[in-house]
Design an enzyme around this catalytic site. Structure first.
Site, mmCIF file in Angstrom:
data_model
loop_
_atom_site.group_PDB
_atom_site.id
_atom_site.type_symbol
_atom_site.label_atom_id
_atom_site.label_comp_id
_atom_site.label_asym_id
_atom_site.label_seq_id
_atom_site.Cartn_x
_atom_site.Cartn_y
_atom_site.Cartn_z
ATOM 1 N N ARG A 183 0.809 -1.210 0.000
ATOM 2 C CA ARG A 183 0.000 0.000 0.000
ATOM 3 C C ARG A 183 0.851 1.272 0.000
ATOM 4 N NH1 ARG A 183 -5.146 0.285 2.308
ATOM 5 N NH2 ARG A 183 -4.923 2.531 1.990
ATOM 6 N N LYS A 184 2.149 1.144 0.208
ATOM 7 C CA LYS A 184 3.024 2.306 0.293
ATOM 8 C C LYS A 184 3.503 2.718 -1.096
ATOM 9 C CE LYS A 184 2.580 2.129 4.735
ATOM 10 N NZ LYS A 184 1.672 0.982 4.877
ATOM 11 N N VAL A 185 4.048 3.931 -1.197
ATOM 12 C CA VAL A 185 4.475 4.451 -2.501
ATOM 13 C C VAL A 185 5.613 3.615 -3.066
ATOM 14 C CG1 VAL A 185 5.414 6.465 -3.696
ATOM 15 C CG2 VAL A 185 3.693 6.777 -1.915
#
Length: 383
Positions: A183-185
């Protein structure tokens, strides 16, 4: 997921990451090794830190940071309740007590005032979160913590590429913890990082992630002479693999493009949502810029649709959204845990939702999201 559904998030992964992972596998070195070391150097340089220590997750990064600070039973650590539960859990892992502080209504982050309201003589550290990529005002928090003689640990799980005062989040941090969850960049599938400018802490953190050994597995395997390692203290198995690091190096090279695209999409959301009264979008604070790892909206009190009902309406229209950031003190794991009143935390957690935002999102998909929000509002207003 049906072909026409708008997902809340898709990692930007492709052939380059696949080749990097394949090269790591074919090299025969898949455990923590040279690619991990290269990823640590590149990541630390990117955030303006002297040292990077790759670990298995942001949760383990937070845990080791508190171990390095000597936090333990009988101690208190001020944390925001408005955060993924791992923030508070890491404090429990070292036997200390999380003390929940409220947050700023615009950013969802701790402030000097909210920390000052709850810290006590037993407080041994403050753990601030850059929530959803929105940077906390760490300059003010660092100054206040210096006055209180308290270390400030930064939970930067969501904040790679965000800035404070023109500098990257993590620049000048005592200890910062990062996440590479999908879910992180920037993602490596799973994984985390600690950054610090302190060489002594960095050396100890590297030992702690690898069972407390005074010589890493990589050092032993590359040595031409036998290495008889010692275990200097009780440590942990919190290592990252070279396969993950290989992916991370490619992802880090894409970071500028990812941030630019996410900010472009966030700005377009801002414009489109002007036609949907009663929604307040997350925005950049005055002291920095967000990477928009998450784009959330807060429902104003006059908005005619409740948050859960709105999530259901969006799902029915083929749009995947998520509830807003959790309030840890309301979860069963912390039932009965003492807490001061947290009205802002509960308001944001109960009345906000996270909208889809990802690098490859099209304008048509974004239009669908906003149209679904408008339709749900209009339908309820007609009743």
């Amino acid at each position: 997921m049906s072909a026409g559904r708008v997902p809340v998030m898709i990692p930007w992964l492709g052939e380059e990451e696949a080749r990097a992972a394949s090269d790591a596998v074919l090299s025969g070195w898949v455990a923590q090794g040279p690619r991990v070391a290269a990823f640590e150097r590149a990541f630390a340089e990117r955030v303006g830190a002297e040292h990077g220590i790759a670990v298995s997750s942001c949760t383990t990064a937070l845990h080791l940071s508190l171990v390095a600070l000597g936090i333990g039973p009988g101690d208190e650590v001020v944390v925001p309740s408005l955060s993924f539960i791992a923030t508070a859990n890491a404090v429990r892992y070292v036997g200390a007590e999380p003390v929940f502080a409220d947050v700023d209504p615009a950013t969802g982050n701790l402030t000097t005032l909210t920390v000052d309201a709850v810290h006590t003589a037993r407080t041994k550290a403050v753990l601030a979160v850059h929530q959803g990529g929105v940077p906390a005002d760490v300059h003010a928090l660092r100054a206040a913590c210096a006055d209180w003689d308290l270390p400030l640990v930064e939970d930067a799980a969501c904040a790679i590429g965000s800035t404070v005062g023109g500098k990257p989040v993590g620049h000048g941090a005592l200890l910062a913890a990062w996440s590479f969850h999908p879910r992180k960049v920037v993602t490596t599938g799973e994984g985390g990082m600690i950054t610090t400018d302190d060489a002594t802490w960095a050396a100890r953190l590297r030992r702690l992630r690898e069972h407390g050994m005074n010589a890493s597995a990589a050092e032993r395997h590359t040595s031409e002479k036998p290495v008889l390692e010692q275990y200097l203290e009780v440590g942990y198995n919190y290592r990252m693999t070279d396969v993950q690091a290989a992916i991370g190096l490619v992802q880090l090279g894409k970071l500028d493009a990812m941030i630019a695209r996410r900010r472009e999409l966030a700005a377009r959301y801002d414009t489109l949502l002007r036609d949907v009264p009663g929604l307040t979008p997350v925005r950049d604070p005055a002291h920095g810029q967000s990477n928009f790892q998450s784009y959330w909206v807060l429902l104003d009190e006059e908005f005619p649709v409740g948050r859960d009902e709105l999530l259901a309406a969006l799902a029915g229209a083929g749009v995947s959204a998520r509830r807003g950031i959790m309030a840890s003190h309301l979860e069963p794991a912390y039932a009965g845990h003492p807490s001061a009143p947290l009205p802002v935390t509960e308001r944001i957690s109960n009345d906000s939702l996270i909208l889809p935002l990802f690098h490859t999102m099209t304008e048509a998909q974004q239009d669908r999201v906003v149209a679904a929000l408008a339709a749900a509002r209009a339908e309820q207003a007609r009743r």
